[in-house]
Structure formats: C-alpha cells, structure tokens
Design a protein around this motif. Structure first.
Motif, PDB file in Angstrom:
ATOM      1  N   ALA A  20      12.147   4.009  -8.902  1.00 42.11           N
ATOM      2  CA  ALA A  20      11.871   2.825  -9.113  1.00 42.11           C
ATOM      3  C   ALA A  20      12.189   1.845  -8.274  1.00 42.11           C
ATOM      4  CB  ALA A  20      13.109   2.286 -10.400  1.00 42.11           C
ATOM      5  N   GLU A  21      13.236   2.100  -7.124  1.00 47.76           N
ATOM      6  CA  GLU A  21      12.711   1.651  -6.265  1.00 47.76           C
ATOM      7  C   GLU A  21      12.076   0.197  -5.298  1.00 47.76           C
ATOM      8  OE1 GLU A  21      14.646   4.271  -6.528  1.00 47.76           O
ATOM      9  OE2 GLU A  21      16.866   3.151  -6.789  1.00 47.76           O
ATOM     10  N   ALA A  22      11.003   1.946  -6.009  1.00 51.83           N
ATOM     11  CA  ALA A  22       9.069   1.461  -5.737  1.00 51.83           C
ATOM     12  C   ALA A  22       8.719   0.379  -5.963  1.00 51.83           C
ATOM     13  CB  ALA A  22       8.621   2.799  -5.382  1.00 51.83           C
ATOM     14  N   TYR A  23       8.829   0.380  -7.086  1.00 50.95           N
ATOM     15  CA  TYR A  23       7.955  -0.398  -7.757  1.00 50.95           C
ATOM     16  C   TYR A  23       9.017  -2.011  -8.065  1.00 50.95           C
ATOM     17  CZ  TYR A  23       5.930   2.343 -10.956  1.00 50.95           C
ATOM     18  OH  TYR A  23       5.083   3.809 -11.207  1.00 50.95           O
ATOM     19  N   TYR A  24      10.758  -1.768  -8.025  1.00 50.10           N
ATOM     20  CA  TYR A  24      11.360  -2.583  -7.146  1.00 50.10           C
ATOM     21  C   TYR A  24      10.253  -3.316  -5.900  1.00 50.10           C
ATOM     22  CZ  TYR A  24      15.568  -5.573  -6.445  1.00 50.10           C
ATOM     23  OH  TYR A  24      15.975  -6.612  -6.374  1.00 50.10           O
ATOM     24  N   ASN A  25      10.524  -2.553  -5.013  1.00 49.55           N
ATOM     25  CA  ASN A  25      10.700  -3.081  -3.721  1.00 49.55           C
ATOM     26  C   ASN A  25       8.424  -3.224  -3.910  1.00 49.55           C
ATOM     27  OD1 ASN A  25      12.728  -3.335  -1.599  1.00 49.55           O
ATOM     28  ND2 ASN A  25      12.907  -1.357  -2.751  1.00 49.55           N
ATOM     29  N   ARG A  26       7.942  -2.900  -4.587  1.00 44.95           N
ATOM     30  CA  ARG A  26       6.912  -3.706  -4.124  1.00 44.95           C
ATOM     31  C   ARG A  26       6.661  -4.835  -4.798  1.00 44.95           C
ATOM     32  NH1 ARG A  26       2.000   0.200  -7.105  1.00 44.95           N
ATOM     33  NH2 ARG A  26       2.631  -1.049  -8.987  1.00 44.95           N
ATOM     34  N   ALA A  27       7.830  -4.749  -5.974  1.00 47.32           N
ATOM     35  CA  ALA A  27       7.390  -6.515  -6.394  1.00 47.32           C
ATOM     36  C   ALA A  27       8.069  -7.594  -5.161  1.00 47.32           C
ATOM     37  CB  ALA A  27       8.538  -6.767  -7.378  1.00 47.32           C
ATOM     38  N   LEU A  28       8.399  -6.445  -4.764  1.00 53.87           N
ATOM     39  CA  LEU A  28       9.613  -8.128  -3.605  1.00 53.87           C
ATOM     40  C   LEU A  28       7.889  -8.017  -2.221  1.00 53.87           C
ATOM     41  CD1 LEU A  28      13.093  -6.715  -2.807  1.00 53.87           C
ATOM     42  CD2 LEU A  28      12.113  -8.408  -4.259  1.00 53.87           C
ATOM     43  N   ALA A  29       7.930  -6.972  -2.101  1.00 55.39           N
ATOM     44  CA  ALA A  29       6.824  -7.013  -0.974  1.00 55.39           C
ATOM     45  C   ALA A  29       5.714  -8.570  -1.703  1.00 55.39           C
ATOM     46  CB  ALA A  29       6.569  -5.977  -0.755  1.00 55.39           C
ATOM     47  N   ARG A  30       5.119  -7.834  -2.430  1.00 53.56           N
ATOM     48  CA  ARG A  30       4.294  -8.822  -3.309  1.00 53.56           C
ATOM     49  C   ARG A  30       4.333 -10.308  -3.138  1.00 53.56           C
ATOM     50  NH1 ARG A  30       2.047  -4.857  -8.244  1.00 53.56           N
ATOM     51  NH2 ARG A  30       0.513  -3.923  -6.796  1.00 53.56           N
ATOM     52  N   LEU A  31       5.982 -10.640  -3.473  1.00 60.05           N
ATOM     53  CA  LEU A  31       6.707 -11.702  -3.735  1.00 60.05           C
ATOM     54  C   LEU A  31       6.149 -12.689  -2.526  1.00 60.05           C
ATOM     55  CD1 LEU A  31       7.528 -13.812  -5.516  1.00 60.05           C
ATOM     56  CD2 LEU A  31      10.244 -12.892  -4.778  1.00 60.05           C
ATOM     57  N   ASN A  32       6.776 -11.927  -1.372  1.00 59.70           N
ATOM     58  CA  ASN A  32       6.766 -12.050   0.181  1.00 59.70           C
ATOM     59  C   ASN A  32       5.029 -12.376   0.581  1.00 59.70           C
ATOM     60  OD1 ASN A  32       9.279 -11.946   0.990  1.00 59.70           O
ATOM     61  ND2 ASN A  32       9.427 -10.671   0.810  1.00 59.70           N
ATOM     62  N   SER A  75       0.894  -1.491   0.390  1.00 49.60           N
ATOM     63  CA  SER A  75       0.293  -0.148   0.050  1.00 49.60           C
ATOM     64  C   SER A  75       0.580   1.761   0.165  1.00 49.60           C
ATOM     65  CB  SER A  75      -1.226  -0.257   1.484  1.00 49.60           C
ATOM     66  OG  SER A  75      -1.844  -1.148   1.274  1.00 49.60           O
ATOM     67  N   ALA A  76       1.631   1.306   0.627  1.00 51.07           N
ATOM     68  CA  ALA A  76       3.046   2.112   0.667  1.00 51.07           C
ATOM     69  C   ALA A  76       3.589   2.853  -0.541  1.00 51.07           C
ATOM     70  CB  ALA A  76       3.938   2.098   1.940  1.00 51.07           C
ATOM     71  N   PHE A  77       4.220   1.575  -1.472  1.00 49.95           N
ATOM     72  CA  PHE A  77       4.847   1.391  -2.173  1.00 49.95           C
ATOM     73  C   PHE A  77       3.242   2.133  -3.908  1.00 49.95           C
ATOM     74  CE2 PHE A  77       7.905  -1.813  -0.532  1.00 49.95           C
ATOM     75  CZ  PHE A  77       8.767  -0.797   0.100  1.00 49.95           C
ATOM     76  N   ASP A  78       2.303   1.636  -3.597  1.00 50.60           N
ATOM     77  CA  ASP A  78       1.491   1.941  -4.491  1.00 50.60           C
ATOM     78  C   ASP A  78       1.358   3.730  -4.883  1.00 50.60           C
ATOM     79  OD1 ASP A  78       0.678  -0.628  -4.948  1.00 50.60           O
ATOM     80  OD2 ASP A  78      -0.973  -0.877  -3.928  1.00 50.60           O
ATOM     81  N   GLU A  79       0.946   4.433  -3.164  1.00 49.02           N
ATOM     82  CA  GLU A  79       1.254   5.714  -2.892  1.00 49.02           C
ATOM     83  C   GLU A  79       2.003   5.662  -3.339  1.00 49.02           C
ATOM     84  OE1 GLU A  79      -0.064   7.629   0.708  1.00 49.02           O
ATOM     85  OE2 GLU A  79      -0.062   6.094   1.485  1.00 49.02           O
ATOM     86  N   ALA A  80       3.830   5.716  -2.723  1.00 45.30           N
ATOM     87  CA  ALA A  80       4.784   6.111  -3.276  1.00 45.30           C
ATOM     88  C   ALA A  80       5.038   6.240  -4.953  1.00 45.30           C
ATOM     89  CB  ALA A  80       6.245   5.590  -2.901  1.00 45.30           C
ATOM     90  N   VAL A  81       4.512   5.376  -5.906  1.00 48.10           N
ATOM     91  CA  VAL A  81       4.483   5.595  -7.498  1.00 48.10           C
ATOM     92  C   VAL A  81       2.927   6.570  -7.723  1.00 48.10           C
ATOM     93  CG1 VAL A  81       5.518   3.286  -7.451  1.00 48.10           C
ATOM     94  CG2 VAL A  81       3.373   3.195  -7.852  1.00 48.10           C
ATOM     95  N   LEU A  82       2.756   6.503  -7.602  1.00 50.40           N
ATOM     96  CA  LEU A  82       0.964   7.428  -7.779  1.00 50.40           C
ATOM     97  C   LEU A  82       1.656   9.052  -7.026  1.00 50.40           C
ATOM     98  CD1 LEU A  82      -1.649   6.103  -6.372  1.00 50.40           C
ATOM     99  CD2 LEU A  82      -2.067   6.484  -8.441  1.00 50.40           C
ATOM    100  N   LEU A  83       2.745   9.373  -6.751  1.00 47.46           N
ATOM    101  CA  LEU A  83       3.437  10.468  -6.180  1.00 47.46           C
ATOM    102  C   LEU A  83       4.404  10.904  -6.999  1.00 47.46           C
ATOM    103  CD1 LEU A  83       3.091  10.568  -2.806  1.00 47.46           C
ATOM    104  CD2 LEU A  83       1.262  12.247  -4.476  1.00 47.46           C
ATOM    105  N   ASP A  84       5.220   9.561  -7.513  1.00 47.17           N
ATOM    106  CA  ASP A  84       6.826   9.549  -8.389  1.00 47.17           C
ATOM    107  C   ASP A  84       6.504   8.670  -9.196  1.00 47.17           C
ATOM    108  OD1 ASP A  84       8.915  10.191  -9.181  1.00 47.17           O
ATOM    109  OD2 ASP A  84       9.822   9.868  -7.678  1.00 47.17           O
ATOM    110  N   SER A  85       5.955   8.686 -10.474  1.00 47.96           N
ATOM    111  CA  SER A  85       6.297   7.440 -11.344  1.00 47.96           C
ATOM    112  C   SER A  85       7.609   6.649 -11.467  1.00 47.96           C
ATOM    113  CB  SER A  85       5.191   7.938 -12.366  1.00 47.96           C
ATOM    114  OG  SER A  85       5.369   8.884 -13.489  1.00 47.96           O
ATOM    115  N   GLU A  86       8.581   7.574 -11.228  1.00 37.04           N
ATOM    116  CA  GLU A  86       9.517   7.599 -12.370  1.00 37.04           C
ATOM    117  C   GLU A  86      10.627   6.552 -10.638  1.00 37.04           C
ATOM    118  OE1 GLU A  86      11.328  10.602 -14.173  1.00 37.04           O
ATOM    119  OE2 GLU A  86       9.804  10.280 -15.739  1.00 37.04           O
TER     120      GLU A  86
END
Length: 110
Positions: free
Chosen positions: A65-77, A52-63
């Motif tokens: 990259a670390e938020a997309y990467y770590n959201r993937a890790l969180a989703r994976l876990n 949820s936090a990473f979702d918010e972060a990419v809405l505010l800054d779509s560039e």
C-alpha cells in the motif's frame, strides 16, 4: 515400485511448493528494497525516478500500500495526471492505508 513413484512425486511437489514460497518471499523483500529506493529518490526531488521505482515495487508486491501512496505523492509533485494519482490513492486506501483517502479529498479540493 508404485509406492516409490508416489513418494518421489510427493517429494517433488514439496520441493516445488517450497521454491514457490521462497520466490514469493524474496519478491516481497525485493519489492521493499525497490520501494525504499523510490523513497530516497523522492526525498531528493527525483520524482520521475521515484515513480519508476514505485512502479517496480508494486509489480513485485501488489499489496504494498505504501508504494501506491508514495507513487501518488511522487506523481503529484511531478505534475502527473490526476486520474493516475487518484487511482494510486484509492488502491492504497483499499489496501488499508486510510490516510490515502484524506489526501484524495485534499487533492480534489484544489
């Protein structure tokens, strides 16, 4: 009189551009703060909160990259959908975080 109106319009335009630039900058700062919150949530094993936090972060800054990467890790876990995980990793890679491509290869092997 026309000259005064033009100067006033130019000043208003400059103020508006400055406000937009400040808002964009503060949005990036806020995205970084929310991203950090997501990292903390993930570190404590609260993966859904992290997503949820990473979702918010990419809405505010779509560039961010670390938020997309770590959201993937969180989703994976959290046992998330592989299509969403791969989409985040792909996006992170496209933004220059090339480690995302390696992780994508690893997740596909499983």
């Amino acid at each position: 009189l026309a000259e005064d109106a033009r100067l006033k319009a130019d000043a208003m335009k400059l103020i508006a551009e400055t406000d937009i630039a400040a808002a964009e900058q503060s949005g990036k700062h806020l995205a970084a703060i929310i991203y950090a919150r997501g990292c903390i949530m993930a570190a404590y094993g609260r993966y859904q909160d992290a997503v949820s936090a990473f979702d918010e972060a990419v809405l505010l800054d779509s560039e961010l990259a670390e938020a997309y990467y770590n959201r993937a890790l969180a989703r994976l876990n959290a046992g998330g959908e592989m299509r969403d995980i791969e989409s985040d990793l792909s996006h992170a890679g496209q933004l220059g975080l090339h480690a995302a491509y390696s992780l994508m290869k690893q997740t596909r092997k499983k």
